[in-house]
Scaffold this motif. Structure first.
Motif, PDB file in Angstrom:
ATOM      1  N   VAL A   1       0.266   2.805   7.566  1.00 19.94           N
ATOM      2  CA  VAL A   1      -0.902   3.681   7.439  1.00 19.94           C
ATOM      3  C   VAL A   1      -0.960   4.723   8.564  1.00 19.94           C
TER       4      VAL A   1
ATOM      5  N   SER B   1      -3.967   2.137  -8.854  1.00 21.50           N
ATOM      6  CA  SER B   1      -5.089   2.107  -7.923  1.00 21.50           C
ATOM      7  C   SER B   1      -5.749   0.726  -7.932  1.00 21.50           C
TER       8      SER B   1
ATOM      9  N   LEU C   1       0.835  -1.209   0.000  1.00 17.73           N
ATOM     10  CA  LEU C   1       0.000   0.000   0.000  1.00 17.73           C
ATOM     11  C   LEU C   1       0.869   1.258   0.000  1.00 17.73           C
ATOM     12  N   TYR C   2       1.971   1.206   0.776  1.00 14.92           N
ATOM     13  CA  TYR C   2       2.866   2.363   0.831  1.00 14.92           C
ATOM     14  C   TYR C   2       3.486   2.631  -0.540  1.00 14.92           C
TER      15      TYR C   2
ATOM     16  N   GLN D   1     -10.004   1.957   6.200  1.00 10.51           N
ATOM     17  CA  GLN D   1      -9.805   2.100   4.751  1.00 10.51           C
ATOM     18  C   GLN D   1     -10.513   0.975   3.992  1.00 10.51           C
TER      19      GLN D   1
ATOM     20  N   SER E   1      -3.538  -1.367  -5.565  1.00 11.82           N
ATOM     21  CA  SER E   1      -3.763  -1.135  -4.136  1.00 11.82           C
ATOM     22  C   SER E   1      -5.169  -1.576  -3.726  1.00 11.82           C
TER      23      SER E   1
ATOM     24  N   GLN F   1       1.800   7.121  -6.510  1.00  9.99           N
ATOM     25  CA  GLN F   1       0.692   8.025  -6.874  1.00  9.99           C
ATOM     26  C   GLN F   1       0.992   9.466  -6.446  1.00  9.99           C
ATOM     27  N   ALA F   2       1.625   9.603  -5.268  1.00 11.78           N
ATOM     28  CA  ALA F   2       1.942  10.951  -4.779  1.00 11.78           C
ATOM     29  C   ALA F   2       3.009  11.608  -5.660  1.00 11.78           C
TER      30      ALA F   2
ATOM     31  N   CYS G   1       2.367   1.933  -3.484  1.00 14.04           N
ATOM     32  CA  CYS G   1       1.364   2.501  -4.394  1.00 14.04           C
ATOM     33  C   CYS G   1       1.101   3.971  -4.055  1.00 14.04           C
ATOM     34  N   ARG G   2       0.940   4.251  -2.753  1.00 13.19           N
ATOM     35  CA  ARG G   2       0.713   5.645  -2.328  1.00 13.19           C
ATOM     36  C   ARG G   2       1.872   6.541  -2.750  1.00 13.19           C
ATOM     37  N   TYR G   3       3.078   6.032  -2.556  1.00 15.84           N
ATOM     38  CA  TYR G   3       4.286   6.790  -2.887  1.00 15.84           C
ATOM     39  C   TYR G   3       4.306   7.120  -4.383  1.00 15.84           C
TER      40      TYR G   3
END
Ligand SMILES: [Zn+2]
Length: 500
Positions: free
Chosen positions: A281, A50, A16-17, A88, A53, A23-24, A19-21
């Motif tokens: 998270v 997305s 998840l991290y 989430q 994730s 995307q950011a 993917c977030r990274y």
């Protein structure tokens, strides 16, 4: 707790991290460096990420992992991770998959439709999209919290635990204080000189000024960089990498200065989260209201204080000797704090800002509760601007179409902006009460923010997202939330500024 559960949780959070990274980084790149017509390739990559994730989070294995972890007597941090993952998970899994996809598609169409409608001042062209969004949000609220008022269900998604009763009480307190104060300023306030703000302020000086403010805030350039974008924002990746942006205006030296001050407050929060929460998270700030409390504290309580202006004045004189020759430090302080009823929220001053938020709060609540129809929205908007700010809205582009939030599906998000300012005022009062009157100001004037930052780190920053927001608000404010600190602060400041 069995090792396998810990390992599986770690593997899930790592994915998840990542993917977030990614995307950011993509959204940061889009706003700062990417060529104008590069969106198709980015949209493709965003869609794949997305999906990855989503699949990692929403599946039967994750469901049983979260159940097993919750039952296995986890330590405090793991329990918080499981709670946040569960939140989430529910947020996505409770909405039927086809409805979730349809809503994502609706928003992707609604945002550009809103942009076109705003440019051509055509509310009717946007209204059908907004009607669908309101309808979808009302239905989705029923999936999250079937017994709750739909607006309250959405308040809770953004600011966990926040209720309509709390918001009503909060905005009533603001209305009772700010409306008469604004009237007094308009009728008998001592005029504020602002002519000197509108002149050429070459960008080299503004960039140097931004560097000095970042240095004063203590933003380590090895971990925080400043970039330029159309709208200033902050992106935090982990506690060792936070980016902020500003927008330079050649004829307005204060605009970028206060953007850097504001985003710098967001960055300080992200940079000081306890490293144990990195890549989980629980990393990063807890809620939007708490985040806004820090940005507004550094922008307004610090950046618009007499102490900061005392620090700023010699810097400005040095960088701009000719531009600063015909006004005084006191005139700069007054200009930086002037209050004026206006049409546009993002350009509003510290005093009237909350009134802009109050308009949106009342309207989005009525939309979701079904007491206001979308077609009646412009009229309701204009009436509230007349009532609260005393201004006539000339057209919908400068009225109900000015914000992107509703087009993006964000309803229940606006109150956080005003709550943040109120948390900041109470935290400032409480820290001052403990350190002694004038201590913070004396340090700021000398270019030393460490007593303030130490207090904020202990009360808020270090916890990241590991505690419930209500607990963090109490910790930050030094007690139960009480909006009278905010209204008292505004009353004192503007009574003095306008010699009321
Ligand atoms: Zn902000």
């Amino acid at each position: 707790m069995p090792n396998t559960i810990t390992e599986n949780l770690r593997a899930l959070e790592d994915k998840l991290y990542a993917c977030r990274y990614a995307q950011a980084i993509m959204s940061y790149d889009e706003a700062t460096a990417a060529p104008a017509r590069s969106e198709d390739g980015r949209a493709k990559a965003a869609e794949v990420l997305s999906r990855i994730s989503f699949d990692a989070l929403v599946n039967p294995e994750t469901e049983s992992l979260l159940q097993e972890a919750a039952a296995a007597a986890p330590d405090e941090t793991t329990a918080a991770e499981v709670r946040e993952l569960r939140r989430q998970y529910d947020e996505i899994a409770r909405i039927p998959a086809d409805e979730y996809a349809a809503f994502t598609g609706l928003v992707q169409q609604a945002v550009p439709a809103w942009g076109r409608a705003k440019r051509s001042d055509d509310f009717d062209a946007f209204a059908p999209y907004l009607e669908k969004i309101v309808e979808a949000r009302r239905r989705q609220a029923g999936y999250f919290a079937p017994d709750k008022d739909p607006y309250e269900a959405w308040l809770d998604r953004y600011e966990r635990g926040l209720t309509i009763a709390q918001c009503d009480e909060f905005f009533a307190a603001l209305r009772a204080e700010i409306l008469p104060l604004l009237k007094e300023i308009q009728t008998r306030g001592k005029p504020v000189r602002t002519d000197f703000l509108d002149r050429d302020w070459p960008l080299e000086g503004q960039k140097e000024l931004a560097r000095r403010v970042m240095d004063l805030w203590g933003l380590d350039p090895d971990h925080c960089v400043l970039d330029e974008s159309e709208h200033p924002f902050t992106e935090g990746f982990w506690h060792g990498d936070v980016r902020i942006t500003t927008h330079y205006m050649p004829r307005d030296v204060l605009s970028s200065l206060y953007s850097v001050a504001h985003e710098g407050g967001h960055a300080l929060y992200e940079l000081h989260v306890d490293p144990v929460y990195d890549f989980t998270v629980l990393g990063g700030g807890a809620t939007m209201g708490l985040h806004e409390s820090q940005s507004r504290l550094f922008e307004n309580m610090v950046g618009r204080s007499r102490a900061f202006i005392r620090w700023l004045w010699p810097v400005l004189r040095e960088l701009y000797p000719s531009q600063t020759a015909d006004f005084t430090e006191e005139e700069l302080y007054r200009a930086a704090n002037r209050a004026e009823a206006s049409l546009i929220r993002t350009e509003a001053d510290e005093l009237t800002y909350a009134l802009h938020i109050m308009v949106r709060y009342e309207l989005e609540k009525a939309l979701l509760q079904g007491t206001l129809a979308v077609r009646d929205l412009p009229e309701a908007w204009n009436a509230k601007y007349k009532e609260y700010l005393g201004v006539e809205v000339p057209d919908n582009a400068h009225g109900v179409l000015q914000d992107i939030h509703w087009a993006g599906g964000d309803m229940g998000y606006f109150p956080s902006y005003a709550l943040g300012s109120a948390y900041a005022a109470q935290a400032w009062d409480d820290i001052t009460a403990r350190l002694g009157q004038g201590v913070l100001e004396a340090h700021i004037e000398q270019g030393d923010l460490s007593p303030l930052k130490d207090a904020l780190r202990d009360r808020l920053w270090k916890y990241g997202n590991s505690r419930e927001p209500a607990e963090l608000v109490r910790s930050l404010c030094g007690g139960a939330f009480d909006p009278s600190h905010y209204t008292g602060y505004l009353r004192r400041k503007y009574t003095d500024l306008y010699a009321l």
